[in-house]
Design a protein around this motif. Structure first.
Motif, PDB file in Angstrom:
ATOM      1  N   PRO A   1      37.488  19.105  37.375  1.00 23.74           N
ATOM      2  CA  PRO A   1      38.714  18.746  36.660  1.00 23.74           C
ATOM      3  C   PRO A   1      39.513  19.733  36.339  1.00 23.74           C
ATOM      4  N   LEU A   2      40.728  19.911  36.986  1.00 20.51           N
ATOM      5  CA  LEU A   2      41.780  20.981  36.418  1.00 20.51           C
ATOM      6  C   LEU A   2      41.779  20.844  35.047  1.00 20.51           C
ATOM      7  N   GLY A   3      42.171  21.908  34.553  1.00 18.78           N
ATOM      8  CA  GLY A   3      42.305  22.042  33.110  1.00 18.78           C
ATOM      9  C   GLY A   3      41.042  22.201  32.021  1.00 18.78           C
ATOM     10  N   THR A   4      39.958  21.900  32.755  1.00 18.40           N
ATOM     11  CA  THR A   4      38.743  22.249  32.074  1.00 18.40           C
ATOM     12  C   THR A   4      38.415  23.614  31.666  1.00 18.40           C
ATOM     13  N   LEU A   5      38.137  23.605  30.549  1.00 22.54           N
ATOM     14  CA  LEU A   5      37.548  25.027  29.801  1.00 22.54           C
ATOM     15  C   LEU A   5      36.469  25.304  30.440  1.00 22.54           C
ATOM     16  N   ALA A   6      36.742  26.787  30.909  1.00 22.78           N
ATOM     17  CA  ALA A   6      35.388  27.543  31.691  1.00 22.78           C
ATOM     18  C   ALA A   6      34.178  27.506  30.592  1.00 22.78           C
ATOM     19  N   PRO A   7      33.050  26.950  31.062  1.00 20.51           N
ATOM     20  CA  PRO A   7      31.882  26.907  30.004  1.00 20.51           C
ATOM     21  C   PRO A   7      31.391  28.138  29.808  1.00 20.51           C
ATOM     22  N   ASP A   8      31.123  28.569  28.903  1.00 20.84           N
ATOM     23  CA  ASP A   8      30.529  29.842  28.342  1.00 20.84           C
ATOM     24  C   ASP A   8      29.150  29.800  29.126  1.00 20.84           C
TER      25      ASP A   8
ATOM     26  N   PHE B   1      33.743  27.953  44.658  1.00 19.98           N
ATOM     27  CA  PHE B   1      34.886  29.032  44.019  1.00 19.98           C
ATOM     28  C   PHE B   1      35.539  28.054  42.916  1.00 19.98           C
ATOM     29  N   TYR B   2      35.758  28.682  41.763  1.00 18.36           N
ATOM     30  CA  TYR B   2      36.560  28.492  40.705  1.00 18.36           C
ATOM     31  C   TYR B   2      37.551  29.442  40.148  1.00 18.36           C
ATOM     32  N   VAL B   3      38.831  29.074  39.919  1.00 19.04           N
ATOM     33  CA  VAL B   3      39.381  30.023  39.415  1.00 19.04           C
ATOM     34  C   VAL B   3      40.241  29.651  37.936  1.00 19.04           C
ATOM     35  N   PHE B   4      39.857  30.403  36.786  1.00 18.66           N
ATOM     36  CA  PHE B   4      40.513  30.291  35.559  1.00 18.66           C
ATOM     37  C   PHE B   4      41.681  30.985  35.308  1.00 18.66           C
ATOM     38  N   ASP B   5      42.714  30.290  34.478  1.00 21.64           N
ATOM     39  CA  ASP B   5      43.807  30.966  34.092  1.00 21.64           C
ATOM     40  C   ASP B   5      43.686  31.852  32.899  1.00 21.64           C
ATOM     41  N   LYS B   6      44.465  32.652  32.389  1.00 22.48           N
ATOM     42  CA  LYS B   6      44.292  33.355  31.351  1.00 22.48           C
ATOM     43  C   LYS B   6      43.548  32.690  30.141  1.00 22.48           C
ATOM     44  N   ASP B   7      43.813  31.435  29.873  1.00 24.29           N
ATOM     45  CA  ASP B   7      43.256  30.901  28.721  1.00 24.29           C
ATOM     46  C   ASP B   7      41.915  30.211  29.423  1.00 24.29           C
ATOM     47  N   LEU B   8      41.303  30.452  30.428  1.00 24.39           N
ATOM     48  CA  LEU B   8      40.029  30.255  30.784  1.00 24.39           C
ATOM     49  C   LEU B   8      40.025  28.547  31.146  1.00 24.39           C
ATOM     50  N   LYS B   9      41.428  28.035  31.525  1.00 17.13           N
ATOM     51  CA  LYS B   9      41.337  26.737  31.794  1.00 17.13           C
ATOM     52  C   LYS B   9      41.442  26.507  33.615  1.00 17.13           C
ATOM     53  N   CYS B  10      40.749  25.702  34.118  1.00 13.85           N
ATOM     54  CA  CYS B  10      40.331  25.630  35.426  1.00 13.85           C
ATOM     55  C   CYS B  10      41.746  25.448  36.159  1.00 13.85           C
ATOM     56  N   ALA B  11      42.283  26.410  37.103  1.00 14.70           N
ATOM     57  CA  ALA B  11      43.582  26.356  37.766  1.00 14.70           C
ATOM     58  C   ALA B  11      43.352  25.821  39.105  1.00 14.70           C
ATOM     59  N   TYR B  12      42.089  26.345  39.645  1.00 13.27           N
ATOM     60  CA  TYR B  12      41.941  26.105  41.130  1.00 13.27           C
ATOM     61  C   TYR B  12      40.207  25.856  41.351  1.00 13.27           C
TER      62      TYR B  12
END
Length: 184
Positions: free
Chosen positions: A10-17, A125-136
């Motif tokens: 889901p978009l907006g998901t925080l990247a799991p550490d 492929f996953y892209v996370f924004d500057k806040d590590l939220k899934c954007a793509y």
């Protein structure tokens, strides 16, 4: 080769550490050490998958272009190496050097990271924004082995361009398609 699509985190998901072995440097590294304050690409790949081999050159080219813009790129292999020894950490290092990867190629021995990201295929492929939220999340482009479409990286490049401009990704996000992750 099973043709498996992405599960589409889901978009907006925080990247799991995670903290994993970088097979290239031999060091254990964490997401916190590798992330970018602009955008972070995380891709699940492996050595032997024909879908990954099909896009390897485009991945290398895209990485060079976007690392210069401050984007972090991380590759992870989560395949079961007991049944797929060609994906072993030693051979991952060889593959990274042969293909010219300029990014960490991490080994997810427990497969917990792949599960946390809901990864399903290689490449995924996953892209996370500057806040590590899934954007793509989705495909590199619509080229697949044998479909005669050129490998351009257009979908991932367009997403990165918009993220770097501080915009939401506007184009439809289409699942990647590749070999299934080889689960234990």
């Amino acid at each position: 080769m099973a043709r498996t699509p992405s599960n589409m985190l889901p978009l907006g998901t925080l990247a799991p550490d995670f903290t994993l072995l970088d097979t290239v440097s031999g060091k254990t590294v964490s997401l916190d050490e590798l992330k970018s304050d602009k955008a972070t690409v995380i891709m699940f790949i492996c050595n032997h998958c024909p879908f990954v081999k099909h896009v390897d050159e485009a991945i290398v080219s895209l990485t060079k272009d976007y690392q210069a813009k401050g984007v972090s790129v991380i590759a992870i292999s989560s395949n079961d190496v007991e049944n797929y020894p060609q994906d072993s950490p030693e051979l991952m290092k060889e593959e990274a050097e042969k293909v010219g990867y300029t990014f960490p190629y991490l080994y997810d021995e427990t497969q917990e990271v792949a599960k946390a990201y809901d990864a399903a295929c290689t490449p995924d492929f996953y892209v996370f924004d500057k806040d590590l939220k899934c954007a793509y999340r989705g495909q590199l482009d619509d080229s697949r082995p044998g479909n005669d479409k050129p490998v351009t990286g257009k979908d991932l490049r367009a997403a990165l361009d918009e993220i770097l401009e501080g915009k939401e990704v506007s184009a439809p996000q289409i699942p990647s398609l590749g070999c299934n992750i080889k689960w234990k």
